[in-house]
Design a protein around this motif. Structure first.
Motif, PDB file in Angstrom:
ATOM      1  N   GLN A 166     -11.678   4.068   9.302  1.00 33.83           N
ATOM      2  CA  GLN A 166     -10.977   3.580   8.107  1.00 33.83           C
ATOM      3  C   GLN A 166     -11.906   2.681   7.292  1.00 33.83           C
ATOM      4  OE1 GLN A 166      -7.588   4.237   7.214  1.00 33.83           O
ATOM      5  NE2 GLN A 166      -8.190   3.258   5.310  1.00 33.83           N
ATOM      6  N   LEU A 173      -6.314   8.311   0.158  1.00 30.00           N
ATOM      7  CA  LEU A 173      -6.980   7.354  -0.733  1.00 30.00           C
ATOM      8  C   LEU A 173      -6.085   6.134  -0.941  1.00 30.00           C
ATOM      9  CD1 LEU A 173      -9.492   7.012  -2.631  1.00 30.00           C
ATOM     10  CD2 LEU A 173      -8.115   8.075  -4.431  1.00 30.00           C
ATOM     11  N   THR A 174      -6.639   4.941  -0.744  1.00 29.18           N
ATOM     12  CA  THR A 174      -5.845   3.714  -0.874  1.00 29.18           C
ATOM     13  C   THR A 174      -5.776   3.259  -2.341  1.00 29.18           C
ATOM     14  OG1 THR A 174      -7.745   2.238  -0.668  1.00 29.18           O
ATOM     15  CG2 THR A 174      -6.689   2.953   1.397  1.00 29.18           C
ATOM     16  N   GLU A 209     -10.722   8.778  12.401  1.00 29.41           N
ATOM     17  CA  GLU A 209      -9.639   7.797  12.458  1.00 29.41           C
ATOM     18  C   GLU A 209      -8.372   8.525  12.911  1.00 29.41           C
ATOM     19  OE1 GLU A 209     -10.058   4.441  11.707  1.00 29.41           O
ATOM     20  OE2 GLU A 209      -8.013   4.200  12.416  1.00 29.41           O
ATOM     21  N   PRO A 210      -7.624   7.939  13.867  1.00 27.78           N
ATOM     22  CA  PRO A 210      -6.446   8.670  14.391  1.00 27.78           C
ATOM     23  C   PRO A 210      -5.450   9.080  13.307  1.00 27.78           C
ATOM     24  CG  PRO A 210      -6.940   6.777  15.776  1.00 27.78           C
ATOM     25  CD  PRO A 210      -7.883   6.694  14.609  1.00 27.78           C
ATOM     26  N   VAL A 211      -5.185   8.213  12.338  1.00 26.62           N
ATOM     27  CA  VAL A 211      -4.242   8.552  11.269  1.00 26.62           C
ATOM     28  C   VAL A 211      -4.982   8.505   9.933  1.00 26.62           C
ATOM     29  CG1 VAL A 211      -2.073   7.948  10.129  1.00 26.62           C
ATOM     30  CG2 VAL A 211      -2.339   7.532  12.583  1.00 26.62           C
ATOM     31  N   SER A 241      -0.601   3.686   7.290  1.00 26.09           N
ATOM     32  CA  SER A 241      -1.085   4.530   8.397  1.00 26.09           C
ATOM     33  C   SER A 241      -1.103   3.786   9.715  1.00 26.09           C
ATOM     34  CB  SER A 241      -2.475   5.059   8.077  1.00 26.09           C
ATOM     35  OG  SER A 241      -3.351   4.004   7.751  1.00 26.09           O
ATOM     36  N   VAL A 261       0.718   4.260   1.192  1.00 26.03           N
ATOM     37  CA  VAL A 261       0.878   4.918   2.496  1.00 26.03           C
ATOM     38  C   VAL A 261       0.480   3.938   3.597  1.00 26.03           C
ATOM     39  CG1 VAL A 261       0.188   6.858   3.951  1.00 26.03           C
ATOM     40  CG2 VAL A 261       0.318   7.152   1.464  1.00 26.03           C
ATOM     41  N   THR A 279      -5.478   0.578  12.695  1.00 30.40           N
ATOM     42  CA  THR A 279      -6.643   1.475  12.755  1.00 30.40           C
ATOM     43  C   THR A 279      -7.398   1.301  14.079  1.00 30.40           C
ATOM     44  OG1 THR A 279      -8.151  -0.154  11.826  1.00 30.40           O
ATOM     45  CG2 THR A 279      -6.923   1.216  10.244  1.00 30.40           C
ATOM     46  N   GLU A 298       0.868  -1.187   0.000  1.00 27.35           N
ATOM     47  CA  GLU A 298       0.000   0.000   0.000  1.00 27.35           C
ATOM     48  C   GLU A 298       0.905   1.237   0.000  1.00 27.35           C
ATOM     49  OE1 GLU A 298      -3.460  -0.166  -0.031  1.00 27.35           O
ATOM     50  OE2 GLU A 298      -3.390   2.008  -0.300  1.00 27.35           O
ATOM     51  N   SER A 358      -4.460   8.222   6.117  1.00 27.39           N
ATOM     52  CA  SER A 358      -3.430   7.887   5.125  1.00 27.39           C
ATOM     53  C   SER A 358      -3.860   8.220   3.711  1.00 27.39           C
ATOM     54  CB  SER A 358      -3.088   6.402   5.238  1.00 27.39           C
ATOM     55  OG  SER A 358      -4.256   5.623   5.122  1.00 27.39           O
TER      56      SER A 358
END
Lengths: 318, 318
Positions: B113, B128-129, B122-124, A126, A124, A129, A122, B126
């Motif tokens: 997420q 668009l996957t 969401e805490p982080v 992160s 990025v 979750t 992937e 990242s």
């Protein structure tokens, strides 16, 4: 005791006969990559058929003692795992339910983003979750072993730090030996070591130094080096053997249903000459002996370490 | 023409009667939060029942001309959307299939997420996957409108930049007026403006300055300010009205099945005095007039802008 902590075989009587001839004690088989919940259930149903049809050779194992009982009866214990948490969907209750159906291992993700964390391919990463934390807690609770294979580095580090129980990487090798996204860097190996986790060495050519041309000597020296760094108890084998799977399965493994684009020339890599099916498993001992490992170390790597880890790992804390 | 681009009503003849009395032209209703594919299909089945039972009041709309035809027949057009891409699972083909079943809007994620991107809680975040890019391309292709409500900021910015077609936020307000994670900062508003997208102003108290005590004057002045910044055409209403839903639904909206912990005192906030059900929709014009909007601007905000956007947005590019 010989244990392979990751195979994705096409089940058949021929494969099970070979497991018996190799005297395999237990094999963890993958029952889901990109499958949704119902497809995994169907895969488990087909395994029920195999246990009925080939009950003289294999036996379903859900506990440590199931493995021992299978071996006493002269059978290879089969354990189930998922390489993708997709069958959980966004439903925390699916963890316990799939555990009840025999799933004893589950990866945090498979290459790309899952609802739990990011994959090693992937763009990025992160990390773990919010839902991932819930699932890790639940896997810890019911006794489903967390597998960080195919996870991104940050996600893997987050899981090692967050999980209340030791985690595993069932099938990968160190970056130090072969630097690809699927292999593991020192920080992660150290974190797994610090928390009592385990790593299974992979024999899939893409994870090997020199790929299909990797020698048993090179592989065994890598194992010896890892043992010098982190001790004997931390390692086992998770061969990633895809015995008898047709090449079209590679496309499924890479793309599932999540993208249309076919991977160019998707095919399984040529296996190394010294490991192409279950019959080659016992021969790994020759290489490890050549690299200077002691007999107890070899027994540990080839099975005893996994069985020790699983004895605690399969027990829930309800 | 009066259009509400986001409601989550508990369907009933009484609600549909009220829509007719308010002369609502079209309402986009949510048919999935944390529902999996089959549960969404069941929700659509129950809507089929409502169209049969209350066919004198409401009509299913899948196209722009369906909306116009419904209005000519004196009915309110109902359009379907998802606040969560969970029913896609990891299966790209579900996008077209759900479009065939009438889904015309889908969010990238709902608060946490998703497989497509990160939510605003969401805490982080990242962004668009890899799968998210595939889904955006597919939604662009089939004519399913992308809704960035509940997405994280980076994810939303990524989608605006990546999508080949303009995107929407069906229900949110600017940070400038009320700074909560669910609302939108200037960068995102500017990016949506630059790419011809649209934003629906929310009337859900948590998204309003002063919450349940927010006045129609304050809301209308915010609208007027946004029009001064970005022009008239970019805005509409997406009230987030949850008419007749019981308080237990709040727990479902927040936790779905993804965690066990119940939210303390989960209940719907008290609605503002000037907007508590469909009968209040036409009265928004009074506030907007008071804030100095022209009659064409008011018509645009209350429905014309959405119908113009949807006319192109619902058309596939196959």
């Amino acid at each position: 005791m010989l244990i392979d902590a990751l195979q994705y075989i096409l089940p058949s009587r021929a494969v099970f006969l070979q497991m018996r001839e190799a005297n395999m004690s237990a094999v963890h088989v993958t029952v889901g990559y990109h499958e949704n919940f119902l497809s995994v259930v169907e895969n488990l149903q087909s395994w029920n058929y195999w246990f009925e049809e080939c009950g003289d050779l294999i036996s379903r194992a859900m506990t440590h003692s199931d493995i021992l009982a299978a071996n006493v009866a002269g059978k290879t214990a089969i354990l189930f795992g998922l390489q993708n948490p997709l069958p959980f969907s966004a439903d925390l209750a699916r963890v316990e339910l799939l555990h009840q159906l025999g799933i004893r291992f589950c990866q945090i993700t498979y290459n790309q983003q899952s609802l739990l964390g990011s994959g090693c391919f992937e763009p990025v990463d992160s990390g773990l979750t919010a839902f991932g934390r819930e699932v890790v807690n639940e896997m810890n609770r019911v006794g489903m072993i967390i597998d960080l294979s195919h996870a991104g580095h940050k996600t893997a580090m987050d899981v090692v730090a967050f999980s209340k129980r030791p985690v595993t990487v069932t099938h990968a090798n160190p970056h130090k030996w072969h630097r690809v996204p699927r292999n593991l860097n020192c920080d992660l190996l150290q974190a797994i070591s610090d928390t009592g986790g385990m790593v299974g060495f992979s024999l899939y050519p893409h994870h090997l130094n020199q790929g299909s041309r990797c020698t048993l000597t090179s592989f065994s020296e890598m194992v010896a080096d890892m043992i010098r760094c982190y001790g004997t108890k931390m390692f086992g084998i998770g061969s990633d053997l895809c015995q008898d799977q047709p090449d079209k399965v590679v496309n499924w493994m890479r793309n599932g249903h999540w993208r249309k684009s076919p991977v160019p020339s998707a095919a399984f890599p040529e296996p190394v000459s010294w490991f192409s099916d279950n019959s080659d498993f016992p021969g790994l001992a020759i290489g490890l002996r050549g690299a200077g490992l002691s007999e107890p170390e070899i027994s540990g790597i080839l099975g005893e370490n996994w069985i020790t880890f699983w004895e605690k790992g399969f027990v829930g804390v309800c």
